[in-house]
Scaffold this motif. Sequence first.
Motif, PDB file in Angstrom:
ATOM      1  N   VAL A 111       0.839  -1.200   0.000  1.00 43.89           N
ATOM      2  CA  VAL A 111       0.000   0.000   0.000  1.00 43.89           C
ATOM      3  C   VAL A 111       0.873   1.248   0.000  1.00 43.89           C
ATOM      4  N   ASP A 112       0.261   2.389  -0.302  1.00 46.35           N
ATOM      5  CA  ASP A 112       0.972   3.663  -0.360  1.00 46.35           C
ATOM      6  C   ASP A 112       0.895   4.444   0.948  1.00 46.35           C
ATOM      7  N   ILE A 113      -0.125   4.154   1.746  1.00 46.74           N
ATOM      8  CA  ILE A 113      -0.295   4.820   3.044  1.00 46.74           C
ATOM      9  C   ILE A 113      -0.764   3.792   4.067  1.00 46.74           C
ATOM     10  N   ILE A 114      -0.152   3.836   5.256  1.00 49.20           N
ATOM     11  CA  ILE A 114      -0.657   3.083   6.402  1.00 49.20           C
ATOM     12  C   ILE A 114      -1.167   4.087   7.421  1.00 49.20           C
ATOM     13  N   TYR A 115      -2.403   3.915   7.839  1.00 49.12           N
ATOM     14  CA  TYR A 115      -3.058   4.855   8.755  1.00 49.12           C
ATOM     15  C   TYR A 115      -3.492   4.089   9.992  1.00 49.12           C
ATOM     16  N   THR A 116      -3.204   4.663  11.161  1.00 53.38           N
ATOM     17  CA  THR A 116      -3.710   4.071  12.394  1.00 53.38           C
ATOM     18  C   THR A 116      -4.238   5.161  13.307  1.00 53.38           C
ATOM     19  N   ASP A 117      -4.948   4.736  14.331  1.00 56.04           N
ATOM     20  CA  ASP A 117      -5.515   5.625  15.339  1.00 56.04           C
ATOM     21  C   ASP A 117      -5.374   4.907  16.673  1.00 56.04           C
ATOM     22  N   THR A 118      -5.745   5.577  17.730  1.00 60.70           N
ATOM     23  CA  THR A 118      -5.697   4.942  19.033  1.00 60.70           C
ATOM     24  C   THR A 118      -6.561   3.680  19.051  1.00 60.70           C
ATOM     25  N   PHE A 119      -6.096   2.665  19.741  1.00 60.52           N
ATOM     26  CA  PHE A 119      -6.860   1.429  19.844  1.00 60.52           C
ATOM     27  C   PHE A 119      -8.025   1.566  20.823  1.00 60.52           C
ATOM     28  N   VAL A 120      -7.942   2.561  21.693  1.00 62.41           N
ATOM     29  CA  VAL A 120      -9.001   2.792  22.683  1.00 62.41           C
ATOM     30  C   VAL A 120      -9.471   4.231  22.531  1.00 62.41           C
ATOM     31  N   SER A 121     -10.670   4.420  22.019  1.00 66.31           N
ATOM     32  CA  SER A 121     -11.183   5.752  21.723  1.00 66.31           C
ATOM     33  C   SER A 121     -11.608   6.491  22.984  1.00 66.31           C
ATOM     34  N   MET A 122     -11.908   7.771  22.814  1.00 65.63           N
ATOM     35  CA  MET A 122     -12.426   8.561  23.930  1.00 65.63           C
ATOM     36  C   MET A 122     -13.662   7.905  24.522  1.00 65.63           C
ATOM     37  N   TRP A 123     -13.781   8.015  25.812  1.00 62.57           N
ATOM     38  CA  TRP A 123     -14.896   7.448  26.595  1.00 62.57           C
ATOM     39  C   TRP A 123     -14.831   5.921  26.694  1.00 62.57           C
ATOM     40  N   GLU A 124     -13.729   5.326  26.175  1.00 66.23           N
ATOM     41  CA  GLU A 124     -13.555   3.878  26.291  1.00 66.23           C
ATOM     42  C   GLU A 124     -12.380   3.526  27.192  1.00 66.23           C
ATOM     43  N   GLU A 125     -11.871   4.509  27.934  1.00 61.88           N
ATOM     44  CA  GLU A 125     -10.664   4.287  28.724  1.00 61.88           C
ATOM     45  C   GLU A 125     -10.800   3.109  29.691  1.00 61.88           C
ATOM     46  N   SER A 126     -11.978   2.904  30.208  1.00 57.44           N
ATOM     47  CA  SER A 126     -12.184   1.801  31.152  1.00 57.44           C
ATOM     48  C   SER A 126     -12.047   0.437  30.479  1.00 57.44           C
ATOM     49  N   GLU A 127     -12.090   0.410  29.137  1.00 56.59           N
ATOM     50  CA  GLU A 127     -11.988  -0.843  28.395  1.00 56.59           C
ATOM     51  C   GLU A 127     -10.564  -1.145  27.933  1.00 56.59           C
ATOM     52  N   TYR A 128      -9.617  -0.301  28.337  1.00 59.20           N
ATOM     53  CA  TYR A 128      -8.252  -0.419  27.808  1.00 59.20           C
ATOM     54  C   TYR A 128      -7.662  -1.812  28.013  1.00 59.20           C
ATOM     55  N   ASP A 129      -7.671  -2.300  29.240  1.00 60.45           N
ATOM     56  CA  ASP A 129      -7.032  -3.588  29.538  1.00 60.45           C
ATOM     57  C   ASP A 129      -7.629  -4.717  28.727  1.00 60.45           C
ATOM     58  N   GLU A 130      -8.924  -4.650  28.479  1.00 57.80           N
ATOM     59  CA  GLU A 130      -9.590  -5.704  27.713  1.00 57.80           C
ATOM     60  C   GLU A 130      -9.271  -5.578  26.230  1.00 57.80           C
ATOM     61  N   LYS A 131      -9.351  -4.376  25.685  1.00 54.72           N
ATOM     62  CA  LYS A 131      -9.176  -4.187  24.243  1.00 54.72           C
ATOM     63  C   LYS A 131      -7.738  -4.405  23.801  1.00 54.72           C
ATOM     64  N   ILE A 132      -6.784  -3.954  24.617  1.00 54.18           N
ATOM     65  CA  ILE A 132      -5.393  -3.970  24.165  1.00 54.18           C
ATOM     66  C   ILE A 132      -4.895  -5.388  23.931  1.00 54.18           C
ATOM     67  N   LYS A 133      -5.530  -6.366  24.556  1.00 57.30           N
ATOM     68  CA  LYS A 133      -5.121  -7.759  24.361  1.00 57.30           C
ATOM     69  C   LYS A 133      -5.297  -8.206  22.918  1.00 57.30           C
ATOM     70  N   TYR A 134      -6.222  -7.598  22.217  1.00 51.96           N
ATOM     71  CA  TYR A 134      -6.552  -8.014  20.862  1.00 51.96           C
ATOM     72  C   TYR A 134      -5.773  -7.247  19.798  1.00 51.96           C
ATOM     73  N   PHE A 135      -5.067  -6.193  20.201  1.00 48.63           N
ATOM     74  CA  PHE A 135      -4.495  -5.282  19.208  1.00 48.63           C
ATOM     75  C   PHE A 135      -2.977  -5.335  19.077  1.00 48.63           C
ATOM     76  N   SER A 136      -2.310  -6.187  19.816  1.00 49.60           N
ATOM     77  CA  SER A 136      -0.839  -6.170  19.816  1.00 49.60           C
ATOM     78  C   SER A 136      -0.249  -6.368  18.420  1.00 49.60           C
ATOM     79  N   LYS A 137      -0.828  -7.251  17.622  1.00 45.28           N
ATOM     80  CA  LYS A 137      -0.263  -7.512  16.295  1.00 45.28           C
ATOM     81  C   LYS A 137      -0.633  -6.436  15.266  1.00 45.28           C
ATOM     82  N   TYR A 138      -1.438  -5.459  15.679  1.00 44.71           N
ATOM     83  CA  TYR A 138      -1.852  -4.389  14.777  1.00 44.71           C
ATOM     84  C   TYR A 138      -1.014  -3.118  14.966  1.00 44.71           C
ATOM     85  N   GLN A 139      -0.028  -3.164  15.818  1.00 42.56           N
ATOM     86  CA  GLN A 139       0.841  -2.003  16.012  1.00 42.56           C
ATOM     87  C   GLN A 139       1.603  -1.696  14.718  1.00 42.56           C
TER      88      GLN A 139
END
Length: 205
Positions: A111-139
């Motif tokens: 691809v010509d561009i790789i775009y990413t954003d935070t894995f945990v959006s605003m108002w989802e901070e309480s879900e960080y520990d749960e969500k981050i487990k699924y996103f390690s390979k997407y860094q």
Amino acid sequence: DTLVDLIDFWKIPVINALSDKHHPMQAFADLLTIKEIFNDKNISVAFVWDANNVAFSLIEILLKFGYDVRFSWPEKYCFSDDNLKYFHNLSKDNNWKFLSTYDPLEAVSWVDIIYTDTFVSMWEESEYDEKIKYFSKYQVNKKLFSFANKNAYFMHCLPAHRNIEVTDEIIDSEKSLVYKQAKNRMVVSKWVFTKILNPEFDFKK
């Protein structure tokens, strides 16, 4: 819902600067950034992160303006079937490609561009520990970036969580467009306000 209520009760224009489902102002700024770099070339853009509001508006606008789009996310945090159907229909209507995959390497390959954003959006901070487990390979790191085209660029709408969704060596590299994106948010905002206040204004002049 708040924006819809404002539209119903006000007689003046209402700008969606950010809502739970959409972020059109960010999408306009990013489209401008891409056009400044690539002019009107047919390029491919890969998004690697959560199926959030930024992702929805970016995929929507790029498919409408003629770009090949790929999106990769963990299965648990995928877009709804209706949203995916909408994107696929957009790609068919405009004769462009849309790929959705759980494999980030497939998404970013050549691809010509790789775009990413935070894995945990605003108002989802309480879900960080749960969500981050699924996103390690997407860094977005050096290894992931190596699968893109040789002259590929990196984009992020900011603020970034360094060394979580993107490593320092990528976001601080000469391939990073994050500061150009930030500047273009101001440029696009002035354009939107001008167009609303003076619809006859000729931007080409």
